[in-house]
Write an enzyme that holds these catalytic residues in place. Structure first.
Site, PDB file in Angstrom:
ATOM      1  N   ARG A  75      -2.416  46.308 -56.606  1.00 24.25           N
ATOM      2  CA  ARG A  75      -1.664  45.487 -55.660  1.00 24.25           C
ATOM      3  C   ARG A  75      -2.649  44.678 -54.826  1.00 24.25           C
ATOM      4  O   ARG A  75      -3.734  45.143 -54.518  1.00 24.25           O
ATOM      5  CB  ARG A  75      -0.849  46.377 -54.713  1.00 24.25           C
ATOM      6  CG  ARG A  75       0.354  47.002 -55.343  1.00 24.25           C
ATOM      7  CD  ARG A  75       1.180  47.755 -54.311  1.00 24.25           C
ATOM      8  NE  ARG A  75       0.549  49.001 -53.907  1.00 24.25           N
ATOM      9  CZ  ARG A  75      -0.084  49.204 -52.781  1.00 24.25           C
ATOM     10  NH1 ARG A  75      -0.192  48.221 -51.889  1.00 24.25           N
ATOM     11  NH2 ARG A  75      -0.623  50.366 -52.495  1.00 24.25           N
ATOM     12  N   TYR A 203       0.196  42.761 -62.787  1.00 21.32           N
ATOM     13  CA  TYR A 203      -0.003  44.179 -62.455  1.00 21.32           C
ATOM     14  C   TYR A 203       1.292  44.789 -61.899  1.00 21.32           C
ATOM     15  O   TYR A 203       1.931  44.193 -61.017  1.00 21.32           O
ATOM     16  CB  TYR A 203      -1.157  44.361 -61.438  1.00 21.32           C
ATOM     17  CG  TYR A 203      -1.152  45.764 -60.902  1.00 21.32           C
ATOM     18  CD1 TYR A 203      -1.569  46.821 -61.722  1.00 21.32           C
ATOM     19  CD2 TYR A 203      -0.636  46.070 -59.649  1.00 21.32           C
ATOM     20  CE1 TYR A 203      -1.493  48.130 -61.280  1.00 21.32           C
ATOM     21  CE2 TYR A 203      -0.549  47.380 -59.195  1.00 21.32           C
ATOM     22  CZ  TYR A 203      -0.985  48.397 -60.019  1.00 21.32           C
ATOM     23  OH  TYR A 203      -0.895  49.702 -59.597  1.00 21.32           O
ATOM     24  N   GLY A 204       1.611  45.976 -62.349  1.00 25.68           N
ATOM     25  CA  GLY A 204       2.865  46.659 -62.012  1.00 25.68           C
ATOM     26  C   GLY A 204       3.322  46.545 -60.568  1.00 25.68           C
ATOM     27  O   GLY A 204       4.419  46.077 -60.291  1.00 25.68           O
ATOM     28  N   GLY A 205       2.474  46.980 -59.630  1.00 26.42           N
ATOM     29  CA  GLY A 205       2.876  47.001 -58.222  1.00 26.42           C
ATOM     30  C   GLY A 205       3.219  45.621 -57.691  1.00 26.42           C
ATOM     31  O   GLY A 205       3.958  45.479 -56.722  1.00 26.42           O
ATOM     32  N   LYS A 212       8.039  48.373 -55.364  1.00 30.91           N
ATOM     33  CA  LYS A 212       7.582  48.188 -53.979  1.00 30.91           C
ATOM     34  C   LYS A 212       8.324  47.031 -53.306  1.00 30.91           C
ATOM     35  O   LYS A 212       8.650  47.098 -52.123  1.00 30.91           O
ATOM     36  CB  LYS A 212       6.074  47.927 -53.955  1.00 30.91           C
ATOM     37  CG  LYS A 212       5.248  49.005 -54.620  1.00 30.91           C
ATOM     38  CD  LYS A 212       5.442  50.348 -53.992  1.00 30.91           C
ATOM     39  CE  LYS A 212       4.480  51.380 -54.572  1.00 30.91           C
ATOM     40  NZ  LYS A 212       4.702  52.699 -53.993  1.00 30.91           N
ATOM     41  N   HIS A 232       8.587  55.571 -48.550  1.00 30.31           N
ATOM     42  CA  HIS A 232       7.575  55.826 -49.579  1.00 30.31           C
ATOM     43  C   HIS A 232       7.394  57.341 -49.672  1.00 30.31           C
ATOM     44  O   HIS A 232       6.401  57.891 -49.200  1.00 30.31           O
ATOM     45  CB  HIS A 232       6.277  55.133 -49.128  1.00 30.31           C
ATOM     46  CG  HIS A 232       5.228  55.037 -50.187  1.00 30.31           C
ATOM     47  ND1 HIS A 232       3.892  54.880 -49.898  1.00 30.31           N
ATOM     48  CD2 HIS A 232       5.309  55.035 -51.535  1.00 30.31           C
ATOM     49  CE1 HIS A 232       3.197  54.793 -51.015  1.00 30.31           C
ATOM     50  NE2 HIS A 232       4.030  54.890 -52.030  1.00 30.31           N
ATOM     51  N   SER A 254      -0.700  55.861 -50.862  1.00 33.78           N
ATOM     52  CA  SER A 254      -0.949  55.703 -52.296  1.00 33.78           C
ATOM     53  C   SER A 254      -2.164  56.530 -52.717  1.00 33.78           C
ATOM     54  O   SER A 254      -3.155  56.601 -51.997  1.00 33.78           O
ATOM     55  CB  SER A 254      -1.225  54.234 -52.608  1.00 33.78           C
ATOM     56  OG  SER A 254      -0.168  53.458 -52.143  1.00 33.78           O
ATOM     57  N   CYS A 256      -2.602  59.737 -53.012  1.00 37.48           N
ATOM     58  CA  CYS A 256      -2.907  60.988 -52.295  1.00 37.48           C
ATOM     59  C   CYS A 256      -2.139  62.148 -52.915  1.00 37.48           C
ATOM     60  O   CYS A 256      -1.887  63.151 -52.254  1.00 37.48           O
ATOM     61  CB  CYS A 256      -2.588  60.853 -50.812  1.00 37.48           C
ATOM     62  SG  CYS A 256      -3.787  59.844 -49.939  1.00 37.48           S
ATOM     63  N   ASP A 281       8.008  58.796 -55.781  1.00 35.94           N
ATOM     64  CA  ASP A 281       7.406  57.690 -55.019  1.00 35.94           C
ATOM     65  C   ASP A 281       8.304  57.120 -53.922  1.00 35.94           C
ATOM     66  O   ASP A 281       7.812  56.768 -52.866  1.00 35.94           O
ATOM     67  CB  ASP A 281       7.029  56.565 -55.998  1.00 35.94           C
ATOM     68  CG  ASP A 281       6.072  55.551 -55.395  1.00 35.94           C
ATOM     69  OD1 ASP A 281       5.149  55.961 -54.672  1.00 35.94           O
ATOM     70  OD2 ASP A 281       6.242  54.346 -55.635  1.00 35.94           O
ATOM     71  N   SER A 372      -5.680  53.051 -63.333  1.00 38.89           N
ATOM     72  CA  SER A 372      -4.928  52.951 -64.596  1.00 38.89           C
ATOM     73  C   SER A 372      -3.656  53.791 -64.478  1.00 38.89           C
ATOM     74  O   SER A 372      -3.603  54.750 -63.712  1.00 38.89           O
ATOM     75  CB  SER A 372      -5.787  53.399 -65.776  1.00 38.89           C
ATOM     76  OG  SER A 372      -6.319  54.674 -65.541  1.00 38.89           O
ATOM     77  N   ARG A 373      -2.650  53.436 -65.244  1.00 39.20           N
ATOM     78  CA  ARG A 373      -1.306  53.979 -64.995  1.00 39.20           C
ATOM     79  C   ARG A 373      -0.595  54.425 -66.261  1.00 39.20           C
ATOM     80  O   ARG A 373      -0.906  53.966 -67.355  1.00 39.20           O
ATOM     81  CB  ARG A 373      -0.445  52.873 -64.361  1.00 39.20           C
ATOM     82  CG  ARG A 373      -0.950  52.365 -63.028  1.00 39.20           C
ATOM     83  CD  ARG A 373      -0.531  53.268 -61.909  1.00 39.20           C
ATOM     84  NE  ARG A 373      -1.090  52.889 -60.627  1.00 39.20           N
ATOM     85  CZ  ARG A 373      -0.476  53.132 -59.464  1.00 39.20           C
ATOM     86  NH1 ARG A 373       0.680  53.732 -59.437  1.00 39.20           N
ATOM     87  NH2 ARG A 373      -1.056  52.800 -58.332  1.00 39.20           N
ATOM     88  N   ARG A 404      -4.567  61.770 -44.964  1.00 42.43           N
ATOM     89  CA  ARG A 404      -5.744  62.190 -45.715  1.00 42.43           C
ATOM     90  C   ARG A 404      -6.892  62.167 -44.718  1.00 42.43           C
ATOM     91  O   ARG A 404      -7.507  61.130 -44.492  1.00 42.43           O
ATOM     92  CB  ARG A 404      -5.969  61.192 -46.855  1.00 42.43           C
ATOM     93  CG  ARG A 404      -7.000  61.615 -47.862  1.00 42.43           C
ATOM     94  CD  ARG A 404      -7.308  60.480 -48.839  1.00 42.43           C
ATOM     95  NE  ARG A 404      -8.352  60.910 -49.724  1.00 42.43           N
ATOM     96  CZ  ARG A 404      -8.156  61.366 -50.952  1.00 42.43           C
ATOM     97  NH1 ARG A 404      -6.954  61.388 -51.453  1.00 42.43           N
ATOM     98  NH2 ARG A 404      -9.160  61.766 -51.671  1.00 42.43           N
ATOM     99  N   GLY A 498      -1.029  73.294 -56.932  1.00 45.59           N
ATOM    100  CA  GLY A 498       0.074  74.268 -56.905  1.00 45.59           C
ATOM    101  C   GLY A 498       0.099  75.074 -55.611  1.00 45.59           C
ATOM    102  O   GLY A 498       1.163  75.485 -55.131  1.00 45.59           O
ATOM    103  N   ASN A 500      -0.262  74.156 -52.717  1.00 47.91           N
ATOM    104  CA  ASN A 500       0.424  73.468 -51.613  1.00 47.91           C
ATOM    105  C   ASN A 500       1.824  74.028 -51.385  1.00 47.91           C
ATOM    106  O   ASN A 500       2.381  73.918 -50.301  1.00 47.91           O
ATOM    107  CB  ASN A 500       0.516  71.962 -51.897  1.00 47.91           C
ATOM    108  CG  ASN A 500      -0.858  71.312 -51.889  1.00 47.91           C
ATOM    109  OD1 ASN A 500      -1.797  71.869 -51.323  1.00 47.91           O
ATOM    110  ND2 ASN A 500      -0.993  70.154 -52.505  1.00 47.91           N
TER     111      ASN A 500
HETATM  112  C1  OXD Z   1       1.402  52.769 -54.880  1.00 51.60           C
HETATM  113  C2  OXD Z   1       2.115  53.070 -56.137  1.00 51.60           C
HETATM  114  O1  OXD Z   1       0.490  51.945 -54.885  1.00 51.60           O
HETATM  115  O2  OXD Z   1       3.005  53.922 -56.107  1.00 51.60           O
HETATM  116  O3  OXD Z   1       1.761  53.369 -53.852  1.00 51.60           O
HETATM  117  O4  OXD Z   1       1.824  52.453 -57.160  1.00 51.60           O
HETATM  118 MN    MN Z   2       3.534  54.536 -54.143  1.00 50.59          MN
END
Ligand code: OXD
Ligand code: MN
Length: 599
Positions: A75, A203-205, A212, A232, A254, A256, A281, A372-373, A404, A498, A500
């Site tokens: 993004r 790009y996807g985002g 988004k 989110h 994102s 995390c 998400d 990469s996704r 974080r 796990g 968590n």
């Molecule tokens: C982000 C995603 O960037 O979910 O938050 O792709």
């Molecule tokens: Mn996201």
């Protein structure tokens, strides 16, 4: 007009498609129906054009690899704009452009951008059919890759047209790859027109406009108008040994670990517990007739980060991506399967990296791009909840905000009430990651993990959260977690993944008036024995450190929060300044050591 081969008579849709076609001048217009036949045809065309690479169909049936342009892998926040008539309405955290100027700039790039190409018309639904949560959007795009991704990420085709009927009430999304030139790339949101224009990226985002752009930026705007929340957040169900299921929503910036937590598997020590994935998400939250907050995952798939996904970190995700999955910018192994950094086992002796170049473990660059996704249908997830397609959503017991932070924030704390929870969400902080272009590792405020996704003024967004709190008669409790605390050597001291779930079980105990807690100035932390630690290789000292609240660190934190709040300006609700002062006072007061048994 495009009417002849259009599967709808909706005049608002037909007119808009016609207008956009006149601008982009495609050779052809194809209305997508979301069918299997369409998927097979487009996949074949992509393979012939080199836009997809077929993976080993025995090992990964229905899976393909896409390599994006190397300058188009994440993004781009600096090219993402909220275009409201009044600059003030976009607020200090968004890039703003006047709508007239934005349309003019983008129009010049869209003009003729689809010559020699096909314009695909994608009607899509975010949310479930016949649900009060559902929203309808259209994406016009010159990218087959986008169509194939949207087919996984949304419910598209006939289902959306049926839901829309004759209504003019839909989000108008226009996308063109144009020449993929970063100098001519814009991701523009016009919330006042319910319109999104994205140009110059693939790009996807930036280009899967349901995600988004619609579900968060336009969604948050609509949510304020219509009294709901677009967030989110992942949605996770936790089943106890008695078979009772409770749901939580959790917001993390994102990269995390939202997808990992959404698919978390109970460790052996937590016998009898089971987890259910509702979403990884995005959450759309509404107040139900029972006064509780109910959440729906408006998406139909996962657009997850591949690196770091392994049998240890996320076995359910690995199982999900074994079929009907599109991989983007991962490495290709000689046997036609895929690889990325962090996958189990040794790196392959050789493979083709995300740029299409030969790679060996001696290469200095990464084989897979850090962002990469995989794009995979949610229905394939082994832990998918039987409720994930319930149009009413699932009732939420707890909202979890996760920063974080190497220091400062303890592993978990419970906020005192909704307003305090909103304050904690509004001051969330995190380090930047590779999901967005730019520097990695810089600490920034990321309120409710929504910083890059707010469709309007941050101060008004906080106001909306406070107002919602007044309307929810049975509100979820709000917590803050930090899985990323480090020791003085910079090593993570909580095992995460796990484990968590142990923290989440304490959270759920607190929601039911159980679970011991110690009141501290920042909120209630678990007493040292309130979180099950059987089977965890953590010393009591480390556990104490994980739960510790250092007053001096928090005083410094308050100073930083001061700057952050000041940067929001006069629209920051006074209640949040009040919470800030109240915390300052509590930090100065004599230490308390009250053990709270009641939630
Ligand atoms: C982000 C995603 O960037 O979910 O938050 O792709
Ligand atoms: Mn996201």
């Amino acid at each position: 007009m495009t009417e002849n081969n259009a599967p709808t008579r909706n005049q608002a849709v037909l007119k808009w498609v016609d207008d956009m076609a006149k601008l982009c001048k495609p050779d052809k217009i194809v209305w997508c129906d979301g069918s299997e036949e369409e998927r097979a045809r487009l996949t074949k065309e992509c393979l012939a054009a080199g836009e997809l690479i077929e993976l080993n169909q025995q090992k990964l049936p229905g899976c393909y690899l896409h390599r994006s342009d190397p300058n188009d892998v994440a993004r781009v926040e600096k090219l993402t704009f909220i275009c409201t008539k009044n600059k003030e309405d976009a607020g200090p955290t968004n890039n703003w452009m006047a709508p007239d100027e934005a349309y003019k700039k983008a129009r010049a790039i869209f003009d003729g951008s689809m010559k020699g190409r096909t314009m695909y018309v994608i009607p899509f639904l975010m949310g479930l059919p016949n649900s009060p949560f559902a929203k309808i959007g259209f994406e016009l795009t010159d990218s087959r890759y986008v169509v194939l991704n949207m087919r996984i990420m949304t419910r598209m085709g006939k289902i959306a047209l049926e839901q829309l009927g004759d209504s003019p009430n839909f989000t108008k999304g226009l996308h063109s790859r144009a020449d993929l030139n970063i100098e001519r790339r814009y991701i523009l949101h016009f919330p006042e027109d319910n319109t999104i224009w994205s140009v110059g990226s693939a790009y996807g985002g930036n280009v899967l406009l349901g995600k988004k752009c619609l579900a968060l930026r336009i969604g948050s705007w609509l949510g304020r108008k219509e009294s709901w929340l677009a967030e989110h957040m992942l949605i996770l169900g936790i089943q106890n040994p008695k078979g009772e299921i409770r749901y939580v929503c959790a917001a993390f910036p994102s990269q995390c670990g939202k997808t990992n937590l959404a698919m978390v598997v109970a460790p052996n020590a937590l016998k009898g517990y089971k987890t259910w994935t509702v979403g990884d998400d995005i959450s759309w939250l509404r107040i139900g007739p029972d006064g509780k907050l109910w959440a729906v995952n408006p998406e139909a798939g996962f657009f997850g980060v591949a690196p770091g996904t392994s049998l240890k970190t996320n076995p359910a995700a690995l199982q999900t991506v074994q079929r009907s999955t599109l991989f983007t910018n991962v490495a290709l192994k000689p046997d036609g399967t895929v690889w990325w950094e962090g996958l189990d086992g040794d790196p392959p002796a050789n493979c083709i990296d995300w740029l299409g170049k030969p790679w060996t473990p001696a290469s200095k660059d990464k084989a897979a791009h850090p962002n990469s996704r995989f794009t995979a249908p949610a229905s394939q997830c082994p832990s998918i909840s039987p409720e994930w397609e319930n149009p009413k959503g699932v009732p939420i017991s707890a909202i979890i905000f996760g920063g974080r932070r190497a220091k400062v924030a303890p592993l978990v704390f419970e906020t005192f009430n909704w307003q305090h929870g909103v304050y904690v969400g509004s001051t969330m902080a995190s380090e930047t990651t590779a999901a967005a272009a730019g520097q990695v590792g810089v600490v920034r405020r990321d309120p409710m993990a929504m910083l890059p996704f707010l469709g309007y003024h941050a101060g008004e967004y906080f106001r909306h959260w406070l107002d919602m709190g007044k309307k929810i008669t049975k509100p979820p409790k709000i917590f803050h977690v930090n899985w990323f605390r480090t020791n003085n050597q910079g090593k993570f001291i909580w095992p995460g993944f796990g484990e968590n779930l142990r923290v989440i079980l304490w959270i759920l105990d607190r929601c039911e008036g159980k679970g011991d807690a110690l009141k501290t100035p920042i909120g209630c932390v678990p007493t040292p024995d309130a979180i099950a630690t059987t089977g965890l290789a953590i010393s009591p000292e480390t556990f104490k450190e994980l739960l510790s609240v250092n007053r001096e660190e928090w005083r410094q934190e308050l100073e930083l929060q001061n700057e952050w709040f000041a940067s929001i300006g006069p629209r920051l609700p006074k209640e949040l300044w009040d919470e800030h002062s109240a915390l300052a006072k509590r930090l100065e007061a004599k230490p308390e050591s009250v053990v709270l048994k009641e939630g």
